[in-house]
Design a protein around this motif. Structure first.
Motif, PDB file in Angstrom:
ATOM      1  N   VAL A   1       0.847  -1.195   0.000  1.00 49.59           N
ATOM      2  CA  VAL A   1       0.000   0.000   0.000  1.00 49.59           C
ATOM      3  C   VAL A   1       0.883   1.246   0.000  1.00 49.59           C
ATOM      4  CG1 VAL A   1      -1.706   1.337   1.272  1.00 49.59           C
ATOM      5  CG2 VAL A   1      -1.869  -1.158   1.230  1.00 49.59           C
ATOM      6  N   GLN A   2       0.566   2.147  -0.899  1.00 52.40           N
ATOM      7  CA  GLN A   2       1.288   3.424  -0.935  1.00 52.40           C
ATOM      8  C   GLN A   2       0.308   4.562  -0.716  1.00 52.40           C
ATOM      9  OE1 GLN A   2       3.335   3.327  -4.769  1.00 52.40           O
ATOM     10  NE2 GLN A   2       5.255   2.896  -3.711  1.00 52.40           N
ATOM     11  N   LEU A   3       0.739   5.521   0.078  1.00 59.70           N
ATOM     12  CA  LEU A   3      -0.045   6.724   0.329  1.00 59.70           C
ATOM     13  C   LEU A   3       0.740   7.916  -0.190  1.00 59.70           C
ATOM     14  CD1 LEU A   3      -1.099   6.035   4.044  1.00 59.70           C
ATOM     15  CD2 LEU A   3      -2.403   5.519   1.973  1.00 59.70           C
ATOM     16  N   VAL A   4       0.074   8.765  -0.940  1.00 55.21           N
ATOM     17  CA  VAL A   4       0.731   9.930  -1.532  1.00 55.21           C
ATOM     18  C   VAL A   4      -0.050  11.182  -1.173  1.00 55.21           C
ATOM     19  CG1 VAL A   4       1.517  11.040  -3.641  1.00 55.21           C
ATOM     20  CG2 VAL A   4       1.632   8.534  -3.425  1.00 55.21           C
ATOM     21  N   GLU A   5       0.633  12.095  -0.464  1.00 57.57           N
ATOM     22  CA  GLU A   5      -0.005  13.353  -0.100  1.00 57.57           C
ATOM     23  C   GLU A   5       0.231  14.395  -1.177  1.00 57.57           C
ATOM     24  OE1 GLU A   5       1.859  11.832   3.892  1.00 57.57           O
ATOM     25  OE2 GLU A   5       2.432  11.987   1.790  1.00 57.57           O
ATOM     26  N   SER A   6      -0.682  15.341  -1.263  1.00 53.84           N
ATOM     27  CA  SER A   6      -0.524  16.480  -2.159  1.00 53.84           C
ATOM     28  C   SER A   6      -1.338  17.632  -1.606  1.00 53.84           C
ATOM     29  CB  SER A   6      -0.973  16.131  -3.579  1.00 53.84           C
ATOM     30  OG  SER A   6      -2.344  15.780  -3.594  1.00 53.84           O
ATOM     31  N   GLY A   7      -1.072  18.834  -2.133  1.00 52.95           N
ATOM     32  CA  GLY A   7      -1.868  19.994  -1.747  1.00 52.95           C
ATOM     33  C   GLY A   7      -1.190  20.954  -0.793  1.00 52.95           C
ATOM     34  N   GLY A   8       0.002  20.606  -0.326  1.00 49.82           N
ATOM     35  CA  GLY A   8       0.698  21.515   0.553  1.00 49.82           C
ATOM     36  C   GLY A   8       1.208  22.726  -0.207  1.00 49.82           C
ATOM     37  N   GLY A   9       1.720  23.701   0.562  1.00 51.49           N
ATOM     38  CA  GLY A   9       2.263  24.888  -0.076  1.00 51.49           C
ATOM     39  C   GLY A   9       2.409  26.026   0.904  1.00 51.49           C
ATOM     40  N   LEU A  10       2.602  27.201   0.348  1.00 48.82           N
ATOM     41  CA  LEU A  10       2.776  28.424   1.141  1.00 48.82           C
ATOM     42  C   LEU A  10       1.494  29.233   1.061  1.00 48.82           C
ATOM     43  CD1 LEU A  10       4.546  30.498   2.668  1.00 48.82           C
ATOM     44  CD2 LEU A  10       5.276  31.341   0.417  1.00 48.82           C
TER      45      LEU A  10
END
Length: 116
Positions: A1-10
């Motif tokens: 199982v792989q989990l991939v986060e996205s949506g971070g930033g400044l």
């Protein structure tokens, strides 16, 4: 199982971000999922969690500002973050666990930086 986060930033204080955690398989198999964060020099802490049935729990510091949700059809969990504060600055990690077969999974993390 792989989990991939996205949506971070400044983002500036008072702004909003939405984090996503996409799983390589069905998230319905997980008993629970959650978002953790770790600021420099601090321990990793639980921000919010959600059970398979949709029950959610929040850290006191984010209650009323953050909302956790999951979309089983898209195998994705979200964290909507509103009214962001500089103290929310951290690396945010996605976590998922299941009891059978036992497993505890983490994403690689996504940086969230809130400027004052």
């Amino acid at each position: 199982v792989q989990l991939v986060e996205s949506g971070g930033g400044l983002v500036q204080a008072g702004g909003s971000l939405r984090l996503s955690c996409s799983a390589s398989g069905s998230i319905f198999s997980f008993n629970g999922m959650g978002w953790y964060r770790q600021a420099p020099g601090k321990q990793r802490e639980l921000v919010a969690s959600i059970t398979r049935g949709g029950l959610s729990n929040y850290a006191g510091s984010v209650k009323g500002r953050f909302t956790i949700s999951r979309d089983n059809t898209k195998n994705t969990m979200y964290l909507q973050m509103n009214s962001l504060k500089p103290e929310d600055t951290a690396v945010y990690y996605c976590n998922a666990y299941r009891n059978f077969p036992i497993g505890d999974y983490w994403g690689q993390g996504t940086q969230v930086t809130v400027s004052s």
